[in-house]
Design a protein around this motif. Structure first.
Motif, PDB file in Angstrom:
ATOM      1  N   MET A   4      12.842  -2.853   5.095  1.00 35.90           N
ATOM      2  CA  MET A   4      14.151  -2.283   6.040  1.00 35.90           C
ATOM      3  C   MET A   4      14.082  -2.741   7.286  1.00 35.90           C
ATOM      4  O   MET A   4      15.098  -3.096   8.054  1.00 35.90           O
ATOM      5  CB  MET A   4      14.022  -0.758   5.928  1.00 35.90           C
ATOM      6  N   SER A   5      12.828  -2.997   7.942  1.00 42.03           N
ATOM      7  CA  SER A   5      12.873  -3.298   9.451  1.00 42.03           C
ATOM      8  C   SER A   5      13.236  -5.243   9.501  1.00 42.03           C
ATOM      9  O   SER A   5      14.071  -5.530  10.234  1.00 42.03           O
ATOM     10  CB  SER A   5      11.316  -3.321  10.055  1.00 42.03           C
ATOM     11  N   ILE A   6      12.753  -5.725   8.256  1.00 37.52           N
ATOM     12  CA  ILE A   6      13.406  -7.056   8.412  1.00 37.52           C
ATOM     13  C   ILE A   6      14.922  -7.026   8.164  1.00 37.52           C
ATOM     14  O   ILE A   6      15.748  -8.007   8.910  1.00 37.52           O
ATOM     15  CB  ILE A   6      12.769  -7.775   7.036  1.00 37.52           C
ATOM     16  N   ALA A   7      15.630  -6.152   7.514  1.00 37.73           N
ATOM     17  CA  ALA A   7      17.052  -6.091   7.230  1.00 37.73           C
ATOM     18  C   ALA A   7      17.757  -5.371   8.547  1.00 37.73           C
ATOM     19  O   ALA A   7      18.703  -5.597   8.565  1.00 37.73           O
ATOM     20  CB  ALA A   7      17.448  -5.229   5.896  1.00 37.73           C
ATOM     21  N   GLN A   8      16.963  -5.168   9.499  1.00 31.08           N
ATOM     22  CA  GLN A   8      17.289  -4.658  10.695  1.00 31.08           C
ATOM     23  C   GLN A   8      18.202  -3.494  10.855  1.00 31.08           C
ATOM     24  O   GLN A   8      19.214  -3.508  11.335  1.00 31.08           O
ATOM     25  CB  GLN A   8      17.997  -6.003  11.647  1.00 31.08           C
ATOM     26  N   LEU A   9      17.924  -2.323   9.889  1.00 26.18           N
ATOM     27  CA  LEU A   9      18.697  -1.527   9.686  1.00 26.18           C
ATOM     28  C   LEU A   9      18.524  -0.536  10.809  1.00 26.18           C
ATOM     29  O   LEU A   9      17.810  -0.542  11.641  1.00 26.18           O
ATOM     30  CB  LEU A   9      18.170  -0.373   8.296  1.00 26.18           C
ATOM     31  N   ASP A  10      19.640   0.377  11.162  1.00 26.12           N
ATOM     32  CA  ASP A  10      19.843   1.043  12.180  1.00 26.12           C
ATOM     33  C   ASP A  10      18.596   1.884  12.387  1.00 26.12           C
ATOM     34  O   ASP A  10      17.990   2.549  11.431  1.00 26.12           O
ATOM     35  CB  ASP A  10      21.075   2.068  11.862  1.00 26.12           C
ATOM     36  N   ILE A  17      26.026  -4.227   1.975  1.00 28.74           N
ATOM     37  CA  ILE A  17      27.316  -5.082   1.671  1.00 28.74           C
ATOM     38  C   ILE A  17      27.706  -5.756   2.806  1.00 28.74           C
ATOM     39  O   ILE A  17      27.822  -6.954   2.711  1.00 28.74           O
ATOM     40  CB  ILE A  17      28.084  -3.984   0.971  1.00 28.74           C
ATOM     41  N   ASP A  18      28.097  -4.871   3.694  1.00 29.75           N
ATOM     42  CA  ASP A  18      28.649  -5.573   4.966  1.00 29.75           C
ATOM     43  C   ASP A  18      27.964  -6.620   5.631  1.00 29.75           C
ATOM     44  O   ASP A  18      28.470  -7.636   6.362  1.00 29.75           O
ATOM     45  CB  ASP A  18      29.070  -4.638   5.931  1.00 29.75           C
ATOM     46  N   ASN A  19      26.382  -6.603   5.507  1.00 32.05           N
ATOM     47  CA  ASN A  19      25.649  -7.330   6.250  1.00 32.05           C
ATOM     48  C   ASN A  19      25.080  -8.329   5.413  1.00 32.05           C
ATOM     49  O   ASN A  19      23.817  -8.941   5.699  1.00 32.05           O
ATOM     50  CB  ASN A  19      24.578  -6.881   7.294  1.00 32.05           C
ATOM     51  N   THR A  20      25.279  -8.456   4.026  1.00 35.78           N
ATOM     52  CA  THR A  20      24.720  -9.188   2.932  1.00 35.78           C
ATOM     53  C   THR A  20      23.145  -9.183   3.142  1.00 35.78           C
ATOM     54  O   THR A  20      22.557 -10.081   2.872  1.00 35.78           O
ATOM     55  CB  THR A  20      25.086 -10.579   3.165  1.00 35.78           C
ATOM     56  N   VAL A  21      22.599  -7.753   3.146  1.00 33.54           N
ATOM     57  CA  VAL A  21      21.240  -7.682   3.065  1.00 33.54           C
ATOM     58  C   VAL A  21      20.541  -7.932   1.727  1.00 33.54           C
ATOM     59  O   VAL A  21      19.711  -8.246   1.684  1.00 33.54           O
ATOM     60  CB  VAL A  21      20.884  -6.210   3.753  1.00 33.54           C
ATOM     61  N   THR A  22      21.216  -7.196   0.865  1.00 31.88           N
ATOM     62  CA  THR A  22      20.607  -7.536  -0.688  1.00 31.88           C
ATOM     63  C   THR A  22      21.164  -9.065  -0.881  1.00 31.88           C
ATOM     64  O   THR A  22      22.407  -9.388  -0.924  1.00 31.88           O
ATOM     65  CB  THR A  22      20.993  -6.333  -1.630  1.00 31.88           C
ATOM     66  N   SER A  23      20.410  -9.656  -1.969  1.00 32.75           N
ATOM     67  CA  SER A  23      20.591 -10.958  -2.272  1.00 32.75           C
ATOM     68  C   SER A  23      21.816 -10.902  -3.274  1.00 32.75           C
ATOM     69  O   SER A  23      21.970  -9.820  -3.972  1.00 32.75           O
ATOM     70  CB  SER A  23      19.263 -11.453  -2.832  1.00 32.75           C
ATOM     71  N   TYR A  79      13.514  -9.305  -1.702  1.00 36.00           N
ATOM     72  CA  TYR A  79      12.957 -10.636  -1.555  1.00 36.00           C
ATOM     73  C   TYR A  79      12.208 -11.205  -2.682  1.00 36.00           C
ATOM     74  O   TYR A  79      11.575 -12.302  -2.384  1.00 36.00           O
ATOM     75  CB  TYR A  79      12.108 -10.533  -0.239  1.00 36.00           C
ATOM     76  N   LEU A  80      12.424 -10.766  -3.853  1.00 41.21           N
ATOM     77  CA  LEU A  80      11.850 -11.146  -5.004  1.00 41.21           C
ATOM     78  C   LEU A  80      12.220 -12.572  -5.443  1.00 41.21           C
ATOM     79  O   LEU A  80      11.342 -13.405  -5.902  1.00 41.21           O
ATOM     80  CB  LEU A  80      12.119 -10.180  -6.432  1.00 41.21           C
ATOM     81  N   ASN A  81      13.491 -12.942  -4.877  1.00 41.06           N
ATOM     82  CA  ASN A  81      13.775 -14.309  -5.341  1.00 41.06           C
ATOM     83  C   ASN A  81      13.565 -15.418  -4.486  1.00 41.06           C
ATOM     84  O   ASN A  81      13.880 -16.483  -4.478  1.00 41.06           O
ATOM     85  CB  ASN A  81      15.223 -14.310  -5.688  1.00 41.06           C
ATOM     86  N   THR A  82      12.886 -14.953  -3.502  1.00 39.84           N
ATOM     87  CA  THR A  82      12.367 -16.104  -2.381  1.00 39.84           C
ATOM     88  C   THR A  82      11.655 -17.319  -3.072  1.00 39.84           C
ATOM     89  O   THR A  82      10.710 -17.277  -3.621  1.00 39.84           O
ATOM     90  CB  THR A  82      11.589 -15.352  -1.343  1.00 39.84           C
ATOM     91  N   ALA A  83      12.352 -18.257  -2.553  1.00 44.41           N
ATOM     92  CA  ALA A  83      11.457 -19.813  -2.989  1.00 44.41           C
ATOM     93  C   ALA A  83      11.449 -20.064  -4.465  1.00 44.41           C
ATOM     94  O   ALA A  83      10.646 -21.018  -4.954  1.00 44.41           O
ATOM     95  CB  ALA A  83      10.186 -19.900  -2.327  1.00 44.41           C
ATOM     96  N   LEU A  84      12.496 -19.188  -5.358  1.00 37.49           N
ATOM     97  CA  LEU A  84      12.487 -19.877  -6.717  1.00 37.49           C
ATOM     98  C   LEU A  84      13.560 -21.014  -6.751  1.00 37.49           C
ATOM     99  O   LEU A  84      14.486 -21.337  -6.064  1.00 37.49           O
ATOM    100  CB  LEU A  84      13.144 -18.685  -7.413  1.00 37.49           C
TER     101      LEU A  84
END
Length: 194
Positions: free
Chosen positions: A85-91, A23-29, A142-147
């Motif tokens: 998770m690595s793309i989202a740069q989680l701890d 939530i704080d890092n707007t990781v999910t779309s 990332y399901l919604n990428t480029a829609l």
């Protein structure tokens, strides 16, 4: 993160940390409404219906396609989840914990008293687990990428909608539908048919 003596506390802390971080890092779309503070099934429906109603108020015909993943939680690849998770740069500590939690899962079948050997799970985010739904959000993030059209997600239920007042509008909606299908195929997922 230090080790906690109670595994249940560790799971709850990790889920809380994941939710807060997402939530704080707007990781999910923004179009994912499940397992996020201030979002729900109701917010999902209201947000999507408002967008569709706005187009309808302008006199534009709108098509909506309702999609549902088949066995979604059972087919979510651990490898793809950890990559997301690595793309989202989680701890790194949370990454380590999730990786260990996923890698330690196994299942077996018992039929008429005959027990199979234990088999490791490589494609399941346990739906009944505390952290499973949060991890599934990361998996499909990332399901919604480029829609090009309206997309709204609540867990594994997805709605795709758009204006179809011309051949170009129908082609755009079809192209988005094909992108979703391609995404599902590359992630070893499948939309339920019928």
């Amino acid at each position: 993160m230090g080790l906690l003596s109670d595994g249940h506390l560790l799971v709850n802390f990790s889920r809380f940390y994941l939710l807060s971080y997402l939530i704080d890092n707007t990781v999910t779309s923004h179009n994912q409404h499940s397992f996020k503070r201030g979002n729900s099934c109701l917010s999902n429906l209201i947000c999507f219906c408002n967008k569709v109603a706005h187009l309808d108020d302008q006199g534009k015909p709108v098509d909506v396609i309702f999609l549902d993943f088949s066995k979604a939680f059972n087919t979510a690849s651990h490898r793809i989840l950890l990559y997301n998770m690595s793309i989202a740069q989680l701890d790194k500590h949370i990454m380590w914990w999730v990786s260990n939690w996923l890698m330690d899962q196994a299942q077996r079948v018992i039929v008429n008293g005959v027990t199979s050997d234990w088999q490791p799970l490589t494609n399941e985010v346990a739906q009944g687990s505390i952290s499973g739904p949060v991890l599934f959000n990361i998996f499909i993030n990332y399901l919604n990428t480029a829609l090009e059209r309206i997309l709204s997600k609540f867990v594994d239920d997805t709605k795709l909608g758009g204006v179809v007042d011309s051949l170009k509008g129908r082609e755009t909606l079809q192209r988005d539908l094909e992108k979703l299908e391609d995404w599902a195929i590359t992630k070893n997922m499948e939309f339920r048919k019928g």
